[in-house]
Design a protein around this motif. Structure first.
Motif, PDB file in Angstrom:
ATOM      1  N   LEU A   6      -1.792  -5.719   1.517  1.00  0.00           N
ATOM      2  CA  LEU A   6      -2.581  -5.682   2.743  1.00  0.00           C
ATOM      3  C   LEU A   6      -3.044  -4.245   2.931  1.00  0.00           C
ATOM      4  N   TYR A  12      -6.308  -8.738   9.682  1.00  0.00           N
ATOM      5  CA  TYR A  12      -6.137 -10.017   9.015  1.00  0.00           C
ATOM      6  C   TYR A  12      -5.851 -11.067  10.082  1.00  0.00           C
ATOM      7  N   PRO A  17      -2.111  -5.308   9.940  1.00  0.00           N
ATOM      8  CA  PRO A  17      -1.268  -5.800   8.845  1.00  0.00           C
ATOM      9  C   PRO A  17       0.228  -5.638   9.085  1.00  0.00           C
TER      10      PRO A  17
END
Length: 213
Positions: A6, A12, A17
């Motif tokens: 990540l 995300y 992350p």
């Protein structure tokens, strides 16, 4: 397989992350040691793990289901199943993004690697007819989350060198190519195809042999 990464400056599913990974790791501990048919997490527990209220948590769970990260309950089931993608994110490394200048260097290295494999790897039944880069590299971003290569292959033309020793099966040959290119960097992602149109657009061809034309 490469460990999932990540990128520190990306969101995300709308989350930082560090928050995403920690929440998924908490959810994962709820199913440790359970048989697959019982390894499911309720919506309420997911809301708790992500530190969200019911409305926020439900919206996130729906998003994760839509992206195949969670599997919704089926008939006679309670709770959501955690997919391999969920587990990968829960165990991911968080890294700084790849600078474009370094990405260009890796593209040059991949081009040289493709030529070297075609010349030297006589036991691989597959030859690389073209190498293309796509994904983040084709954007204007100066810091990339990943570097995606498409390797276009065809059966290697027989020579006296290919007749000596054990030839790999095609599946082994494809895996050998993936391994070699992934070794360039943890940012590298590889897709092996038999024709360029199978790759996501836009892409740029960075290496090509006469057989590809």
């Amino acid at each position: 397989m490469n460990q999932r990464t990540l990128v520190a400056d990306r969101l995300y599913y709308g989350l930082q992350p560090v928050h995403l990974r920690a929440a998924m790791a908490r959810a994962l501990t709820r199913v440790v040691g359970l048989p697959p048919e019982r390894a499911r997490v309720s919506g309420n527990h997911l809301c708790q793990d992500f530190a969200m209220d019911t409305a926020q948590g439900t919206a996130l769970v729906d998003k994760l289901v839509a992206h195949g990260v969670l599997t919704p309950p089926g008939a006679g089931q309670a709770g959501y199943a955690l997919t391999a993608e969920f587990v990968a994110i829960a165990q991911a490394r968080i890294v700084e993004p790849l600078p474009r200048t370094r990405a260009r260097q890796l593209v040059d290295a991949a081009r040289a690697l493709a030529a070297r494999i075609n010349e030297d790897d006589a036991h691989n039944p597959l030859a690389i007819t073209a190498l293309a880069v796509y994904g983040d590299f084709m954007s204007r971003q100066l810091r990339l989350a990943e570097l995606s290569f498409g390797i276009v292959v065809d059966r290697r033309a027989p020579t006296w060198r290919t007749r000596l020793g054990r030839m790999q099966h095609k599946a082994e040959g494809a895996q050998s190519l993936r391994t070699a290119f992934r070794a360039l960097s943890s940012f590298v992602r590889v897709r092996v195809v038999t024709e360029l149109p199978a790759l996501p657009r836009p892409f740029s061809v960075v290496y090509e042999t006469d057989r590809a034309r």
